[in-house]
Scaffold this motif. Structure first.
Motif, mmCIF file in Angstrom:
data_model
loop_
_atom_site.group_PDB
_atom_site.id
_atom_site.type_symbol
_atom_site.label_atom_id
_atom_site.label_comp_id
_atom_site.label_asym_id
_atom_site.label_seq_id
_atom_site.Cartn_x
_atom_site.Cartn_y
_atom_site.Cartn_z
ATOM 1 N N CYS A 82 -20.974 -9.360 6.927
ATOM 2 C CA CYS A 82 -22.427 -9.317 6.764
ATOM 3 C C CYS A 82 -22.985 -7.896 6.822
ATOM 4 O O CYS A 82 -24.187 -7.704 6.587
ATOM 5 C CB CYS A 82 -23.113 -10.172 7.829
ATOM 6 N N ASP A 84 -23.723 -4.880 5.127
ATOM 7 C CA ASP A 84 -23.797 -4.431 3.732
ATOM 8 C C ASP A 84 -23.281 -3.014 3.545
ATOM 9 O O ASP A 84 -22.861 -2.637 2.439
ATOM 10 C CB ASP A 84 -25.240 -4.521 3.229
ATOM 11 N N MET A 89 -18.490 -7.552 0.558
ATOM 12 C CA MET A 89 -18.912 -8.757 -0.163
ATOM 13 C C MET A 89 -19.733 -8.390 -1.398
ATOM 14 O O MET A 89 -20.333 -7.322 -1.473
ATOM 15 C CB MET A 89 -19.730 -9.661 0.748
ATOM 16 N N LYS A 90 -19.761 -9.314 -2.337
ATOM 17 C CA LYS A 90 -20.556 -9.164 -3.551
ATOM 18 C C LYS A 90 -21.485 -10.363 -3.684
ATOM 19 O O LYS A 90 -21.105 -11.492 -3.353
ATOM 20 C CB LYS A 90 -19.658 -9.067 -4.776
ATOM 21 N N LEU A 91 -22.697 -10.128 -4.158
ATOM 22 C CA LEU A 91 -23.678 -11.199 -4.356
ATOM 23 C C LEU A 91 -24.022 -11.292 -5.836
ATOM 24 O O LEU A 91 -24.499 -10.335 -6.435
ATOM 25 C CB LEU A 91 -24.943 -10.915 -3.536
ATOM 26 N N THR A 93 -26.018 -13.813 -8.824
ATOM 27 C CA THR A 93 -26.994 -14.879 -9.051
ATOM 28 C C THR A 93 -26.680 -15.545 -10.381
ATOM 29 O O THR A 93 -26.635 -14.885 -11.422
ATOM 30 C CB THR A 93 -28.436 -14.326 -9.067
ATOM 31 N N LYS A 357 -27.794 -12.344 8.191
ATOM 32 C CA LYS A 357 -28.093 -12.087 6.777
ATOM 33 C C LYS A 357 -29.049 -13.150 6.251
ATOM 34 O O LYS A 357 -28.969 -14.317 6.652
ATOM 35 C CB LYS A 357 -26.807 -12.066 5.939
ATOM 36 N N PHE A 359 -30.707 -14.732 2.571
ATOM 37 C CA PHE A 359 -30.617 -14.831 1.115
ATOM 38 C C PHE A 359 -31.950 -15.382 0.595
ATOM 39 O O PHE A 359 -32.225 -16.576 0.713
ATOM 40 C CB PHE A 359 -29.475 -15.749 0.698
ATOM 41 N N SER A 385 -27.076 -18.609 -5.660
ATOM 42 C CA SER A 385 -26.564 -17.340 -5.146
ATOM 43 C C SER A 385 -25.124 -17.555 -4.708
ATOM 44 O O SER A 385 -24.837 -18.452 -3.917
ATOM 45 C CB SER A 385 -27.402 -16.856 -3.955
ATOM 46 N N TRP A 387 -22.060 -15.616 -2.911
ATOM 47 C CA TRP A 387 -21.732 -14.468 -2.056
ATOM 48 C C TRP A 387 -20.259 -14.571 -1.691
ATOM 49 O O TRP A 387 -19.841 -15.533 -1.053
ATOM 50 C CB TRP A 387 -22.620 -14.511 -0.815
#
Length: 393
Positions: A82, A84, A89-91, A93, A357, A359, A385, A387
């Motif tokens: 968590c 950033d 991690m990648k987010l 959409t 976190k 979202f 989303s 993640w």
């Protein structure tokens, strides 16, 4: 040798710089003294509290922190991913729907978990499957994800379910009163349960590879043997109002309803209610994991003791959402909640909790699902989303 002669307080300080998993797997093997410290409850209670940056109230936390060692390992991992600043991690959409997304599932179509599919049920009556485009596939398409549609329902697709032991199967329930079982390898419906429910199918569970549970607006919970070609389900229990959530283990079925109750049913005696817990608001979602049952009631998450056929509220916390919760997922070390306040949140599995976190979405968050180290968040704004660890692909 010098390290072994340090007092316990100094060793505890040194151990705090070492990952919990490395302490258990490696350092506990160095000598008897290290093993005694690392295997003691007092050490993990202290580490559990310190790792959260504040004193944790342990007295009322059972069963949330039943296994402190596993919770520390998972909790430290959750805090790591968590952050950033670390870029682990990648987010993404994703959007393909012309209607709102009401349910999501993360699937692995191979037993090794080396591939990942994201499934989402929509109000346009379709189920969408997304997967990452392989590097060796056509470079003419600039799309990062390849989308497949499963078409068969004639109403809103309201719920999805899967089982990790049957990675190729996806179950869907709809407002058309039907339940369908899909083989995602070929993209076809392999089982169609037609109008066994007299109203919308609102909840599903696939506790075993050949057992399917469904709850509906008709107030009934039904159990199906998917090997039975007649598709005649048995009524496991009945609520006063619609059944919004259903989960199961080997012995019991747990159902949450709009009648503000969670009920416990014995798998061996279908239709017989064993326990009931009354709440102040509708039970909108439940999650059963590691022998712990969590449920969303209003703006709060309730944790219940289900050992030995019990059904007893043990802990409750407010995750800080402005409006009622719609979905919950918990694992050792974390809780994920979705709400009508247009957000999903990841929290520590502690009392009190910490929000790690958020979202944000443009409309209600309808569902959350976690698997393979990835999190999917579905929303009425027609998007999902996703993640996930960058190393997953």
């Amino acid at each position: 040798k010098m390290l072994a002669h340090l007092p316990d307080e100094a060793l505890v300080c040194v151990f705090s710089f070492i990952k919990a998993r490395d302490l258990i797997a490696n350092l506990s093997l160095v000598c008897k003294r290290f093993r005694l410290i690392i295997s003691s409850d007092w050490y993990w209670k202290r580490r559990f509290s310190v790792s959260c940056g504040e004193q944790i109230e342990l007295r009322n936390a059972d069963p949330i922190i039943r296994d402190l060692q596993i919770n520390c390992i998972q909790g430290e991992y959750v805090r790591f991913v968590c952050d950033d600043r670390l870029g682990y991690m990648k987010l993404d959409t994703l959007s393909a729907s012309t209607g709102g997304i009401d349910c999501v599932q993360i699937l692995s179509p191979d037993m090794m978990g080396t591939k990942m599919l994201l499934a989402a049920g929509s109000r346009d009556h379709l189920i969408y499957l997304w997967r990452k485009r392989n590097m060796d596939e056509s470079v003419r398409s600039m799309r990062e994800y390849i989308t497949t549609e499963l078409d068969g329902h004639r109403g809103w697709v309201w719920c999805l379910a899967s089982n990790k032991d049957s990675p190729n199967l996806l179950c869907s329930g709809s407002w058309d009163h039907d339940v369908r079982l899909w083989d995602i390898r070929i993209g076809q419906c392999v089982l169609h349960i037609h109008k066994e429910h007299k109203a919308a199918v609102l909840s599903l569970a696939l506790p075993e590879h050949d057992v399917l549970l469904s709850g509906g607006f008709d107030k009934n919970i039904r159990r199906f043997d998917i090997r039975d070609k007649n598709h005649r389900g048995e009524v496991c229990g009945t609520h006063v109002k619609s059944v919004l959530s259903v989960v199961s283990d080997n012995n019991y079925i747990y159902s949450g309803s709009d009648d503000k109750t969670i009920r416990l049913w014995d798998v061996r005696r279908l239709g017989e209610e064993v326990r009931k817990v009354k709440h102040q608001s509708s039970v909108t979602s439940m999650c059963l994991n590691h022998g712990i049952l969590s449920a969303t009631v209003g703006k709060n998450v309730h944790f219940l003791n289900i050992s030995q056929g019990q059904l007893e509220s043990k802990a409750e916390f407010d995750p800080g959402h402005a409006t009622p919760l719609t979905s919950v997922y918990h694992d050792m070390g974390m809780i994920v909640t979705g709400s009508k306040d247009h957000s999903a949140r990841i929290h520590t599995m502690t009392v009190p909790h910490q929000c790690l976190k958020i979202f944000p979405h443009l409309a209600d968050v309808t569902d959350v699902h976690f698997r393979l180290g990835a999190l999917a968040v579905g929303s009425s704004d027609r998007t999902v989303s996703l993640w996930f660890p960058k190393s997953l692909f």
